[in-house]
Each structure stands twice: as structure tokens, then as C-alpha cells.
Write a protein that holds these residues in place. Sequence first.
Motif, PDB file in Angstrom:
ATOM      1  N   ALA A  47      33.091  34.134  28.916  1.00  8.06           N
ATOM      2  CA  ALA A  47      34.400  34.221  29.568  1.00  8.06           C
ATOM      3  C   ALA A  47      34.804  32.852  30.083  1.00  8.06           C
ATOM      4  N   GLY A  48      36.064  32.516  29.874  1.00  9.86           N
ATOM      5  CA  GLY A  48      36.599  31.240  30.340  1.00  9.86           C
ATOM      6  C   GLY A  48      37.753  31.476  31.299  1.00  9.86           C
ATOM      7  N   LEU A  49      37.815  30.632  32.339  1.00 16.04           N
ATOM      8  CA  LEU A  49      38.895  30.725  33.322  1.00 16.04           C
ATOM      9  C   LEU A  49      39.839  29.539  33.145  1.00 16.04           C
ATOM     10  N   PHE A  50      41.121  29.838  32.950  1.00 12.23           N
ATOM     11  CA  PHE A  50      42.145  28.814  32.719  1.00 12.23           C
ATOM     12  C   PHE A  50      43.158  28.860  33.859  1.00 12.23           C
ATOM     13  N   ASP A  51      43.557  27.695  34.348  1.00 11.78           N
ATOM     14  CA  ASP A  51      44.674  27.617  35.287  1.00 11.78           C
ATOM     15  C   ASP A  51      45.954  27.470  34.473  1.00 11.78           C
ATOM     16  N   VAL A  52      46.784  28.478  34.486  1.00  7.63           N
ATOM     17  CA  VAL A  52      48.068  28.385  33.773  1.00  7.63           C
ATOM     18  C   VAL A  52      49.225  28.521  34.765  1.00  7.63           C
ATOM     19  N   SER A  53      48.971  28.017  35.984  1.00  2.34           N
ATOM     20  CA  SER A  53      49.978  28.119  37.047  1.00  2.34           C
ATOM     21  C   SER A  53      51.216  27.276  36.782  1.00  2.34           C
ATOM     22  N   HIS A  54      51.109  26.349  35.823  1.00  3.74           N
ATOM     23  CA  HIS A  54      52.285  25.544  35.488  1.00  3.74           C
ATOM     24  C   HIS A  54      53.332  26.377  34.754  1.00  3.74           C
TER      25      HIS A  54
END
Lengths: 374, 119
Positions: A47-54
Motif C-alpha cells: 500500500a502506498g500513501l500519496f498526498d494529492v491535496s493540490h
Amino acid sequence: MADLKRTVLYDLHVRLGGKMVPFAGYEMPVQYPMGVLKEHLHTRASAGLFDVSHMGQILLTAKSGRIEDAALALERLVPVDILGLREGRQRYAMFTNDAGGILDDLMVANRGDHLFLVVNAACKEADLAHLKAGLPDCDAGMVEGRSLLALQGPKAEAALARLVPDVVDLTFMDVAIRAWDTAELWISRSGYTGEDGFEISVPDRFAETFARRLLDMDEVAPIGLGARDSLRLEAGMCLYGHDIDETTTPVEGNLTWAIQKARRAGGAREGGFPGAERILKELAEGPARRRVGLRPEGRAPMREGTAIHAGSEGGAAIGTITSGGFGPSIEAPMAMGYLPADLTEGTVVFGEVRGKRLPAVISAMPFQPNNYKR
Amino acid sequence: MKYTEDHEWLRVEGDLVVVGITDHASEQLGDVVFVELPEPGRAVSKGDEIVVIESVKAASDISAPLDGEIVEVNADVADNPGMVNEDPTGKAWFFKMKVADLSALDAMMDEAAYKDLIG
């Protein structure tokens, strides 16, 4: 990096050793110390965690308060069946222009009395202006004060379920609001990697704690933009501004699957979106060119901008690569690009790489099979 | 060991010069997925782009550090490009070349000077 915005998780990225680069007006992590290749493989295996808050989160509500009115209004801007989207479900869509080109691609969710949209970072202000100008019968607003995380991979469900047990009830493209601590999470079972997983909108003040709780789990590693790109390309998905843009129609972009029957010729709500004339004509007669997958035969990647030729010598270019790189899971180079629509899968074409024409086979996408929970 | 501003290292081995890229260059490139090497026997001039390295991020060129002739290339690196990240200054050398004048290396950076360059 002056004038670049930061997400709420910026300090966390830096502490995790993220290499920060400018992307769509933000400073974002392109990779962490693990490196792009291992981050990619980790996401496919665990599992990978991505910040896509942009990315832009937009709420769209009809002034009448009726969800049907919001759905019908949005249908004036997208060639997609929104009225038929049931509550708690999400669907892929695109804003088209009068020439049938694509202004942005997005996800649309029906949340009972309003629609929730997730749009690309680079387009989000233009998208909001487009909604406001085109839909005077609706209120459209950018969601402020919420971060967006993506948790992707075969162990995403097990990881997220430790914090939010009832996410196991969701299937692919479901959306739901769930509580964690005192935070309200907006969860969808979707993503942009071809893996099972979730996108989670979380209030800013909970974002870092929530991300850390996930990262504390053995299965979960932080993943940067580099692996996000190779994952989506292996999954055959478009990157807006590269594989699709204002000059490509959804039909040329091989996105006809996203145009449901209701909006096509003879459908209940045929046309009625920008560029309908061209798009319906291309649906009926076929487009002149189409986005296809390409598998270069050697090991050399064919990058964006590579010219494609029909033969190994002579002749003008017949198309161009719009995304290309190396697929860590398929252990081979992969690309997508636009070619004349009469060329079928299995046809060998030639990409011009450093002055040499190298063979590539037109191939089905995704390159890596999807792994969704349906 | 000697170094170039293009982040190559050079090591004298008998009358040949062995060439590869530095740890710093390998880190900057990221995961290497493709390496294209020159043909042995090729005469090269300093600055000729003779090796192509593709990482998960981008393509880069490596140029000939000196005038000379390529004598041997490392086929293992072409078969297993990941070696460039694992052991850039050891097993993952790129080529061996015969140079007209070995004394040309004297003017190149030593390790201390290279470390100053990369900061």
C-alpha cells in the motif's frame, strides 16, 4: 521556490526525506528515499500513501436544492450521464470545449443532495470559473480546509480498515462519509494507479495525524509523484495536459467508455454538451486519430514528444508519444500516443529515439491488469 | 581516481582508462532502467556523447572524457541497468578506453576537488 504553494503535509514530506519539486504551482514530493522504482513496486505489492491535496475539491449544489437539477446542470458541461449516477457512487468525466476538446478530466460523486467533484490541480481555478459561468442555476465552491490523500494497493483496505473499519463495505467507485476520531472523512474507493484503494478527504487539522497513523503501519509507505506517474501509465490512464488536452476529443482520447448511452445519439439526453456536434460525429464515424498504447520492443523508453513513423525509414511522422517511460511492474518500456485510427493492435510502428527508429507494437491498455474491488 | 565536471570517474588500469559515473550522479539520476554503450573499437573525441542512460525520470548522456578509442564495454550494465545504482564506482563501469596521452588525467579533478564541486 518562491510563489509555490505548499500542502498541509509539506513538513511531513520533508521529514520523510521527500525530494520536493514544483508541480502545478505546488511544492510536491517527487520521491522519497525509497526511490521511484521501489515506491512503484511497493504500491502494487502492499500500500502506498500519496498526498494529492493540490487537487481541487469542488462542491456543486443546485439553487433549487434538488440533486436532479445539479446533475442536469453539470450535464451541460460534460458528455457524461450524471443524472443516472446513483447516490453514493462516483464516475469519471471530462469538461469539453466547443471544439470537442478536453478542458480537464475529473471525478464526479453523487452525495445525496449535491455533487462532489475532484479536478486536476493545474486546472482547478479555471474549472471553478467554468462551472460558475456555465451553471448560473447552481452554487459551485472550492472546498477549503481539507486535504486529500490517496491510499492505493492490495493492502490499502486492511490498512485503512484499522482506522475506519466499515470501509470494507465500499466497492470500486463507491463514496461515503465516515467518522475518524472527531473528523469527518470523505472517502471514495478509487484512485489513479489501477490498484484497489481509496481517496480520502480529511480536514486539514487532522491530515498529518491521519497520514502518520497510516504511515506507522508496516504495509504503508509514502509515495511521490514519480511513482504516481509510472503507476497511472501502466494502468493506461491519461495525464491531463499530456495525453489529453484542449486539442483532443474524448473519442480521440479513447475515452468513449466514459460517454454513456444516455448522452449519445438516440439516447435520452443526446448531446447538449460543448462540442457535441464533433464528439457525436466521431462516435458515429470514428475519429481520424486515436490514443493507443505502445510497447517498445527493446529496453529503451520512448519519452513524451517522440515522433512515431510507419516505417523504419523515410516518410513523415504519423503521430507522437504523449507519455512514455519504463514500467517497473511490467519490467519494460511503455508509452501512449496518438496514431491514425485505422492502425490496429499488433501493428509495428517506429519511434525516433536519438536519431534511430526503434520498433514499438501497438498494444492494449492497461499494460498492467487492474486490481479493483468490484 | 579522477573526476570530470559531468560526474564521471576515471581509473587507470594498465594502459587503459576505466570510466563510470559517480555515486552522486547515480543518486541524482534515480533508478536506472536502460543503458546504451558505444561499440568497442570506436574512435571518440572528448565531449562526444557515447553512453545513453535512462532512469525512471529522464534520459541523460555521458560523454567521452578524453580523446581515444573504446576498447571494451561492460555488457553486464546493459543487461542489468540497476547495477548503476547499486555499485556505480565498482561493478557498474561503462567502458574502457585507450587514450593518446595518459598525462591528460593529471589536470582532472581529484576526489577532494570533486567533493568541493558537488558541495
